[in-house]
Design a protein around this motif. Structure first.
Motif, PDB file in Angstrom:
ATOM      1  N   ARG A 197      40.544  -1.144 -33.170  1.00 16.88           N
ATOM      2  CA  ARG A 197      41.680  -0.921 -32.148  1.00 16.88           C
ATOM      3  C   ARG A 197      42.821  -1.927 -32.453  1.00 16.88           C
ATOM      4  O   ARG A 197      42.583  -2.958 -32.930  1.00 16.88           O
ATOM      5  CB  ARG A 197      41.369  -1.060 -30.536  1.00 16.88           C
ATOM      6  CG  ARG A 197      40.153  -0.110 -30.484  1.00 16.88           C
ATOM      7  CD  ARG A 197      39.926  -0.286 -28.902  1.00 16.88           C
ATOM      8  NE  ARG A 197      38.918  -1.508 -29.129  1.00 16.88           N
ATOM      9  CZ  ARG A 197      38.198  -1.855 -27.873  1.00 16.88           C
ATOM     10  NH1 ARG A 197      38.547  -1.010 -26.502  1.00 16.88           N
ATOM     11  NH2 ARG A 197      37.782  -2.706 -27.722  1.00 16.88           N
TER      12      ARG A 197
ATOM     13  N   LYS B 130      44.792  -2.901 -30.365  1.00 15.91           N
ATOM     14  CA  LYS B 130      45.108  -3.399 -28.929  1.00 15.91           C
ATOM     15  C   LYS B 130      46.671  -3.552 -28.304  1.00 15.91           C
ATOM     16  O   LYS B 130      47.071  -4.614 -28.183  1.00 15.91           O
ATOM     17  CB  LYS B 130      44.612  -4.906 -28.864  1.00 15.91           C
ATOM     18  CG  LYS B 130      43.064  -4.904 -29.244  1.00 15.91           C
ATOM     19  CD  LYS B 130      42.647  -6.410 -28.809  1.00 15.91           C
ATOM     20  CE  LYS B 130      41.502  -6.518 -28.010  1.00 15.91           C
ATOM     21  NZ  LYS B 130      40.954  -7.882 -27.735  1.00 15.91           N
ATOM     22  N   GLN B 131      47.381  -2.413 -28.928  1.00 18.26           N
ATOM     23  CA  GLN B 131      48.651  -2.487 -28.347  1.00 18.26           C
ATOM     24  C   GLN B 131      49.133  -1.191 -27.440  1.00 18.26           C
ATOM     25  O   GLN B 131      48.366  -0.157 -27.740  1.00 18.26           O
ATOM     26  CB  GLN B 131      49.408  -2.125 -29.691  1.00 18.26           C
ATOM     27  CG  GLN B 131      49.592  -3.514 -30.548  1.00 18.26           C
ATOM     28  CD  GLN B 131      50.636  -3.237 -31.584  1.00 18.26           C
ATOM     29  OE1 GLN B 131      50.807  -2.292 -32.239  1.00 18.26           O
ATOM     30  NE2 GLN B 131      51.504  -4.219 -32.069  1.00 18.26           N
TER      31      GLN B 131
ATOM     32  N   TYR C  53      44.258  -6.057 -19.133  1.00 22.55           N
ATOM     33  CA  TYR C  53      44.542  -5.983 -20.761  1.00 22.55           C
ATOM     34  C   TYR C  53      45.281  -7.135 -21.225  1.00 22.55           C
ATOM     35  O   TYR C  53      44.727  -7.633 -22.187  1.00 22.55           O
ATOM     36  CB  TYR C  53      45.654  -4.592 -20.823  1.00 22.55           C
ATOM     37  CG  TYR C  53      44.966  -3.363 -21.004  1.00 22.55           C
ATOM     38  CD1 TYR C  53      44.013  -2.878 -21.939  1.00 22.55           C
ATOM     39  CD2 TYR C  53      45.322  -2.330 -19.848  1.00 22.55           C
ATOM     40  CE1 TYR C  53      43.344  -1.816 -21.820  1.00 22.55           C
ATOM     41  CE2 TYR C  53      44.823  -1.215 -19.755  1.00 22.55           C
ATOM     42  CZ  TYR C  53      43.914  -0.733 -20.754  1.00 22.55           C
ATOM     43  OH  TYR C  53      43.141   0.299 -20.756  1.00 22.55           O
TER      44      TYR C  53
ATOM     45  N   TYR D 187      45.330  -7.920 -25.271  1.00 16.13           N
ATOM     46  CA  TYR D 187      46.129  -6.750 -25.502  1.00 16.13           C
ATOM     47  C   TYR D 187      47.627  -7.068 -25.502  1.00 16.13           C
ATOM     48  O   TYR D 187      47.906  -7.674 -24.705  1.00 16.13           O
ATOM     49  CB  TYR D 187      45.893  -5.717 -24.614  1.00 16.13           C
ATOM     50  CG  TYR D 187      44.393  -5.017 -24.992  1.00 16.13           C
ATOM     51  CD1 TYR D 187      44.086  -3.495 -25.499  1.00 16.13           C
ATOM     52  CD2 TYR D 187      43.293  -5.584 -24.531  1.00 16.13           C
ATOM     53  CE1 TYR D 187      43.226  -3.323 -25.814  1.00 16.13           C
ATOM     54  CE2 TYR D 187      42.009  -5.221 -24.697  1.00 16.13           C
ATOM     55  CZ  TYR D 187      41.968  -4.032 -25.245  1.00 16.13           C
ATOM     56  OH  TYR D 187      40.762  -3.394 -25.683  1.00 16.13           O
TER      57      TYR D 187
END
Length: 179
Positions: free
Chosen positions: A3, A5-6, A91, A96
């Motif tokens: 991923r 993570k954005q 997050y 993130y």
């Protein structure tokens, strides 16, 4: 698969045009141009709640910023935004990146520069340490086609937004009144 993570935050109707007031939808369902762009970038999409739908229901009439700028609407926004802010903090605390948001140009609640809900959201996010530095917008055109390279689709850094709310109604005051 790894991923990235954005996360991209979107106004509710970017994903679900069924919450838009009658006659104002810019798409039949999702705003495909914005969703496709986010997908191409590898962004996760975080959908905000629809404040107009949850405050007044699906058959509501159009309202201006001034009509939404009431203590009852600000209180409603604060209630529905609390879990949103908590999720965004989780997050962020886990690495993130919130790369920005997509609002709705011309919306009295979700325009990133003057919409009452969006201003409440950005103020509460800032107070709680949730970093949202940039906004795009769905252009206020009949087609509502999003193109991040088109200046009509770019709002810009959130720090340049006007302070639309009267000082008597910042989110902090709404929170104190609720206690």
């Amino acid at each position: 698969m790894q991923r990235n993570k954005q996360i991209l935050i979107t106004s509710h109707c970017v994903i679900n045009q069924n919450t838009v007031i009658h006659g104002e939808a810019r798409s039949a369902g999702v705003m495909k141009s914005a969703v496709d762009w986010a997908s191409e970038q590898g962004y996760g999409i975080f959908q905000l709640p629809c404040p107009g739908f949850t405050f007044l229901g699906p058959e509501r009439q159009p309202m201006t910023e001034e009509e939404f700028d009431t203590p009852a609407f600000h209180d409603h926004n604060f209630r529905i935004l609390q879990p949103v802010i908590e999720q965004l903090k989780i997050y962020q605390n886990h690495g993130y990146e919130i790369i920005g948001g997509v609002g709705i140009s011309g919306s009295s609640s979700c325009d990133p520069g003057k919409g009452i809900f969006m201003i409440d959201f950005l103020r509460l996010a800032e107070e709680q340490g949730v970093h949202i530095d940039f906004f795009w917008q769905i252009p206020n055109t009949e087609e509502g086609v999003f193109d991040p390279r088109d200046k009509k689709s770019v709002y810009g850094p959130t720090g340049i937004r006007p302070q639309f709310l009267p000082e008597a109604l910042p989110v902090k005051v709404c929170r104190k009144r609720r206690r």
